[in-house]
Design an enzyme around this catalytic site. Structure first.
Site, mmCIF file in Angstrom:
data_model
loop_
_atom_site.group_PDB
_atom_site.id
_atom_site.type_symbol
_atom_site.label_atom_id
_atom_site.label_comp_id
_atom_site.label_asym_id
_atom_site.label_seq_id
_atom_site.Cartn_x
_atom_site.Cartn_y
_atom_site.Cartn_z
ATOM 1 N N LYS A 1 83.684 -18.090 30.037
ATOM 2 C CA LYS A 1 82.489 -17.375 30.508
ATOM 3 C C LYS A 1 81.942 -16.450 29.448
ATOM 4 O O LYS A 1 80.734 -16.250 29.366
ATOM 5 C CB LYS A 1 82.792 -16.587 31.790
ATOM 6 C CG LYS A 1 82.859 -17.461 33.021
ATOM 7 C CD LYS A 1 82.684 -16.617 34.285
ATOM 8 C CE LYS A 1 82.871 -17.437 35.538
ATOM 9 N NZ LYS A 1 82.964 -16.602 36.750
ATOM 10 N N LYS B 1 83.281 -31.712 36.431
ATOM 11 C CA LYS B 1 83.273 -31.271 37.817
ATOM 12 C C LYS B 1 81.824 -31.096 38.311
ATOM 13 O O LYS B 1 80.963 -30.659 37.550
ATOM 14 C CB LYS B 1 83.991 -29.914 37.850
ATOM 15 C CG LYS B 1 84.429 -29.471 39.209
ATOM 16 C CD LYS B 1 85.212 -28.165 39.099
ATOM 17 C CE LYS B 1 85.010 -27.359 40.359
ATOM 18 N NZ LYS B 1 85.659 -26.069 40.348
ATOM 19 N N LYS C 1 76.815 -26.512 40.408
ATOM 20 C CA LYS C 1 75.420 -26.146 40.681
ATOM 21 C C LYS C 1 74.743 -25.598 39.434
ATOM 22 O O LYS C 1 73.527 -25.482 39.391
ATOM 23 C CB LYS C 1 75.352 -25.134 41.812
ATOM 24 C CG LYS C 1 76.053 -23.853 41.460
ATOM 25 C CD LYS C 1 76.165 -22.906 42.604
ATOM 26 C CE LYS C 1 77.154 -21.825 42.233
ATOM 27 N NZ LYS C 1 78.317 -21.759 43.076
#
Ligand code: TRP
Length: 331
Positions: free
Chosen positions: A115, A197, A200
């Site tokens: 991240k 995976k 969204k």
């Protein structure tokens, strides 16, 4: 509530549209677990602000996530369902636990590394201490089991380490949580790149299906799903696209992979993809209808989460008081 039931805790971030991946990989199990365990479920709004959120949109997403949990069939009477930021004990315990967590161990978290690379302009301290807040979520409720996907496994591991360390100093304060690997729930992959995976945050909207997508959108996305060139419908490592579709079809119909293979024997990918789309749309339809009733009645929604907040508050306060006493704070 039966006293001897194991305690389960899980949270979900209100960070946007929930997907079919969230549904099959996690939420469907939340619903199943409420019959077996004493469950606490939260909307993790505190975790979500580790990346920038637009306030008006964020507020809507929090409501929407709560409404969706109810629409899925999470029973607020049977479980404790609440909003994380409404129970201040989460932030309080997170601070205390951060003093029992080493800089080095947080630096090794793969999600932090990923991240912080992705949001290089906002590598905030919250992003770094995110696993400590998650440990607080889990330990406050003396949780026995935490259902976790692969991406959260390391965070559960550190929660266990922190709890063990704390108990070692102060005696048995925290239950050491175990990972719970659900019976159903395949990992749902992207419809456009089945080696990744379903997410969204993928720019290609055809790669993911939202729980609230219309039937037409769902079918269109499945029609476009990437498969391969040999037209055999079976699970195989060299057929990630087809395997993913079989996994999805199995999860929503309850049929085994073998049954699915038999059902589509001699049929082509075109038929199969439409069948998967229809089965998914069928499964989601009643959820979407219930969602509309919950989201259109804010007052009722608020009553429900306020009740949950209160139940969570009492359970959390018990643990937090014990922690404060053990640490030596004056109460
Ligand atoms: N970090 C989790 C996720 O993004 C959400 C979460 C927050 C969570 N607190 C938790 C999950 C405690 C399990 C237990 O998926």
């Amino acid at each position: 509530m039966e006293e001897n039931r194991k305690k389960v805790l899980s949270c979900i971030q209100p960070s946007g549209m929930l997907t079919l991946g969230n549904y099959i990989g996690a939420l469907k199990n939340w619903v199943a677990m409420q019959n077996e365990f004493d469950c606490t479920y939260a909307v993790a709004d505190l975790h979500a602000i580790t990346v920038r959120q637009e306030p008006a949109k964020f507020r809507q997403q929090i409501y929407s996530t709560a409404a969706l949990l109810l629409a899925l069939g999470i029973d607020p009477e049977k479980n404790t369902m609440f909003i994380q930021s409404h129970v201040a004990a989460h932030s309080e315990l997170a601070w205390i636990l951060s003093c029992y967590t080493q800089f080095g161990e947080l630096s090794r978290m793969t999600q932090f590394k990923d991240k912080s690379a992705k949001h290089a302009d906002n590598v905030n301290v919250g992003l770094f201490s995110y696993p400590v807040l998650m440990a607080a979520d889990i330990l406050l409720y003396q949780s026995d089991l935490v259902p976790v996907g692969a991406d959260q496994k390391q965070h559960l591991e550190i929660a266990r380490d922190i709890a063990t360390r704390f108990n070692h100093v102060y005696g048995d304060v925290f239950t050491i949580p175990e990972p719970y690997i659900p019976k159903i729930g395949a990992r749902v992959m992207s419809l456009q790149d089945p080696t990744k995976k379903m997410s969204k945050s993928d720019e290609n909207i055809n790669s993911w299906v939202a729980i609230l997508d219309s039937k037409d959108d769902i079918i269109r996305k499945f029609k476009r799903a990437v498969t391969d060139s040999d037209n055999r419908i079976c699970v195989s490592e060299d057929k990630p696209g087809v395997s993913n579709l079989i996994g999805i079809y199995s999860a929503v119909t309850g049929k085994s992979a073998e049954q699915v293979t038999a059902e589509f024997e001699g049929k082509g990918y075109g038929d199969f993809k439409i069948a998967v789309g229809e089965a998914v749309a069928e499964e989601l339809k009643p959820i979407q209808e219930r969602y509309q009733t919950f989201i259109s009645d804010k007052k009722q929604l608020e009553d429900i989460y306020r009740q949950g907040d209160e139940k969570a508050f009492y359970a959390a306060r018990k643990t937090l008081s014990k922690v404060k006493k053990k640490v030596g704070f004056v109460l």
